[in-house]
Scaffold this motif. Sequence first.
Motif, PDB file in Angstrom:
ATOM      1  N   ASP A  73       5.224 -13.827 -22.768  1.00  0.00           N
ATOM      2  CA  ASP A  73       6.239 -14.678 -22.142  1.00  0.00           C
ATOM      3  C   ASP A  73       7.542 -14.656 -22.935  1.00  0.00           C
ATOM      4  O   ASP A  73       8.636 -14.692 -22.354  1.00  0.00           O
ATOM      5  CB  ASP A  73       5.727 -16.111 -22.022  1.00  0.00           C
ATOM      6  N   MET A  74       7.447 -14.612 -24.266  1.00  0.00           N
ATOM      7  CA  MET A  74       8.653 -14.549 -25.094  1.00  0.00           C
ATOM      8  C   MET A  74       9.444 -13.270 -24.813  1.00  0.00           C
ATOM      9  O   MET A  74      10.676 -13.283 -24.712  1.00  0.00           O
ATOM     10  CB  MET A  74       8.283 -14.607 -26.583  1.00  0.00           C
ATOM     11  N   LYS A  75       8.727 -12.157 -24.683  1.00  0.00           N
ATOM     12  CA  LYS A  75       9.397 -10.889 -24.414  1.00  0.00           C
ATOM     13  C   LYS A  75      10.063 -10.897 -23.041  1.00  0.00           C
ATOM     14  O   LYS A  75      11.194 -10.402 -22.880  1.00  0.00           O
ATOM     15  CB  LYS A  75       8.399  -9.739 -24.536  1.00  0.00           C
ATOM     16  N   ALA A  76       9.385 -11.476 -22.056  1.00  0.00           N
ATOM     17  CA  ALA A  76       9.979 -11.582 -20.724  1.00  0.00           C
ATOM     18  C   ALA A  76      11.172 -12.536 -20.736  1.00  0.00           C
ATOM     19  O   ALA A  76      12.197 -12.285 -20.094  1.00  0.00           O
ATOM     20  CB  ALA A  76       8.924 -12.057 -19.722  1.00  0.00           C
ATOM     21  N   PHE A  77      11.048 -13.636 -21.464  1.00  0.00           N
ATOM     22  CA  PHE A  77      12.152 -14.592 -21.648  1.00  0.00           C
ATOM     23  C   PHE A  77      13.371 -13.882 -22.212  1.00  0.00           C
ATOM     24  O   PHE A  77      14.494 -14.050 -21.719  1.00  0.00           O
ATOM     25  CB  PHE A  77      11.686 -15.699 -22.589  1.00  0.00           C
ATOM     26  N   MET A  78      13.171 -13.078 -23.248  1.00  0.00           N
ATOM     27  CA  MET A  78      14.298 -12.389 -23.870  1.00  0.00           C
ATOM     28  C   MET A  78      14.967 -11.417 -22.898  1.00  0.00           C
ATOM     29  O   MET A  78      16.192 -11.299 -22.869  1.00  0.00           O
ATOM     30  CB  MET A  78      13.850 -11.671 -25.140  1.00  0.00           C
ATOM     31  N   ARG A  79      14.161 -10.732 -22.096  1.00  0.00           N
ATOM     32  CA  ARG A  79      14.742  -9.812 -21.114  1.00  0.00           C
ATOM     33  C   ARG A  79      15.555 -10.575 -20.073  1.00  0.00           C
ATOM     34  O   ARG A  79      16.642 -10.147 -19.662  1.00  0.00           O
ATOM     35  CB  ARG A  79      13.638  -8.987 -20.441  1.00  0.00           C
ATOM     36  N   GLN A  80      15.011 -11.698 -19.623  1.00  0.00           N
ATOM     37  CA  GLN A  80      15.759 -12.504 -18.660  1.00  0.00           C
ATOM     38  C   GLN A  80      17.072 -13.000 -19.265  1.00  0.00           C
ATOM     39  O   GLN A  80      18.136 -12.888 -18.640  1.00  0.00           O
ATOM     40  CB  GLN A  80      14.914 -13.684 -18.186  1.00  0.00           C
ATOM     41  N   GLU A  81      16.997 -13.556 -20.475  1.00  0.00           N
ATOM     42  CA  GLU A  81      18.194 -14.138 -21.084  1.00  0.00           C
ATOM     43  C   GLU A  81      19.257 -13.071 -21.356  1.00  0.00           C
ATOM     44  O   GLU A  81      20.448 -13.309 -21.150  1.00  0.00           O
ATOM     45  CB  GLU A  81      17.828 -14.859 -22.382  1.00  0.00           C
ATOM     46  N   ALA A  82      18.840 -11.912 -21.833  1.00  0.00           N
ATOM     47  CA  ALA A  82      19.812 -10.845 -22.087  1.00  0.00           C
ATOM     48  C   ALA A  82      20.480 -10.399 -20.791  1.00  0.00           C
ATOM     49  O   ALA A  82      21.693 -10.137 -20.765  1.00  0.00           O
ATOM     50  CB  ALA A  82      19.126  -9.666 -22.772  1.00  0.00           C
ATOM     51  N   THR A  83      19.709 -10.334 -19.703  1.00  0.00           N
ATOM     52  CA  THR A  83      20.283  -9.952 -18.413  1.00  0.00           C
ATOM     53  C   THR A  83      21.237 -11.029 -17.900  1.00  0.00           C
ATOM     54  O   THR A  83      22.298 -10.719 -17.347  1.00  0.00           O
ATOM     55  CB  THR A  83      19.162  -9.696 -17.393  1.00  0.00           C
ATOM     56  N   HIS A  84      20.872 -12.299 -18.082  1.00  0.00           N
ATOM     57  CA  HIS A  84      21.785 -13.385 -17.705  1.00  0.00           C
ATOM     58  C   HIS A  84      23.120 -13.226 -18.429  1.00  0.00           C
ATOM     59  O   HIS A  84      24.190 -13.319 -17.823  1.00  0.00           O
ATOM     60  CB  HIS A  84      21.191 -14.752 -18.086  1.00  0.00           C
ATOM     61  N   ALA A  85      23.038 -13.010 -19.739  1.00  0.00           N
ATOM     62  CA  ALA A  85      24.257 -12.913 -20.541  1.00  0.00           C
ATOM     63  C   ALA A  85      25.137 -11.763 -20.066  1.00  0.00           C
ATOM     64  O   ALA A  85      26.349 -11.931 -19.870  1.00  0.00           O
ATOM     65  CB  ALA A  85      23.905 -12.748 -22.016  1.00  0.00           C
ATOM     66  N   ARG A  86      24.539 -10.594 -19.865  1.00  0.00           N
ATOM     67  CA  ARG A  86      25.337  -9.434 -19.458  1.00  0.00           C
ATOM     68  C   ARG A  86      25.968  -9.639 -18.089  1.00  0.00           C
ATOM     69  O   ARG A  86      27.091  -9.179 -17.837  1.00  0.00           O
ATOM     70  CB  ARG A  86      24.457  -8.177 -19.471  1.00  0.00           C
TER      71      ARG A  86
END
Length: 302
Positions: A73-86
Motif C-alpha cells: 500500500d505504501m508503494k501504491a500510495f507513493m505512485r499515486q502521490e507522485a502522479t498527483h504532484a506531476r
Amino acid sequence: MTTILKTATQPSAILPRKIKLDWSQTPLHALKQAPEAGHYINAMHLLVHIEFWFCKLFNKALPEIQDQTLVADMKAFMRQEATHARTHIGAREHLAAGGTEIDSFLKDYEWFFDVVLGDHNLQQYPWLKPLERWWLNQRLSITSGLEHMTLFLAKWVLENHDMLSKAGVDQAVLDLLIWHSMEEIEHRNVAFDVYNQMSGNLASRRFWGVLTLVFMFYWWPRGASHFMHQDPSMVKRRSRITTYLHCARQGTLPNLQSLGAFFLNYMKSDYHPRDEAVTAEILDRWVHILPLASEWTPSKVS
C-alpha cells in the motif's frame, strides 16, 4: 480533452492511475463566478511539493515496516502521490506560461519542507544518530495529519462538485479535483497506519495534528494571496482570513465549522481514517463523472 489511462496491475487494493489533462483552455480564474475561491484552487497547484516530501519519508520508513500488505500500500500510495504532484505541476506551468509569477512562493514553500522539515543530516553525527528515527517518526506524524486535512478537502470536493459547477469551474480543473479526491480517499488509511507501525504515540499525533492545521492555514491562503496580488481584476482585495470566510459563505470553499469537527475526530484516541468513507462506494459513485471512464476499471488486486 481528458484521458484516463489504466496502469499496470499493482499488488495492492490501491490502484495508481494516470490522467492526461488539456490545460490549453484553462483560464487564470478556475472558478469564473468566484475568482477568489478560484485562486484557492490555483494555490493547490503550488502546494504539491509536499507529495514528493511524503514519498521521501515513506522510502525511509519502508525498511522498518514488516507488514507486507502495508508495504504494498505504501508503494501504491507513493505512485499515486507522485502522479498527483506531476499533474498539478502541469497546471501551474500553464498558469506560469500565462504570465503568473510563482517561483518566489515555491522557493519559500519548498525551503520549509526540504530544510526546516528536512533530514538535518543527523546520520552524519554519531551522537545524534538516536534522533534520526525519532525525527522520522515526527515527520510521519506530520504526514498523517496532513493526509487527514487532504481527506477532508477530498470529501468536500466530491460532496460539493455541483456548487463548483455553478461557480463556473473549468472542466480540466474539475476533472483534476475529482480524480485527485477519489485517490486521496482510496489511500486515506496508509499514512495513519505507517505512523502507527513506526510509533503510534497519541500525544505526538495530537501535537503535530494541531501544527498541520496551522501549516495548512498558513501556506494555502498565502498561495491564494500570491495569485490574487497578481490578478489585475481584483482591485479591492480582502485580508486572507476575510477572503476565506467570504468564499466559505458562498459555498465555494469548505466552512470552518465542518473543518473543525473533522479535525476534532483526529484527536480521538480511537480514531481511524477507515471510518471516514467507504472506498468502493466512492469509486463506484464518481468514476462515471470522469470522461472515458470505460477505459479505467479500478479493481482490487490480490
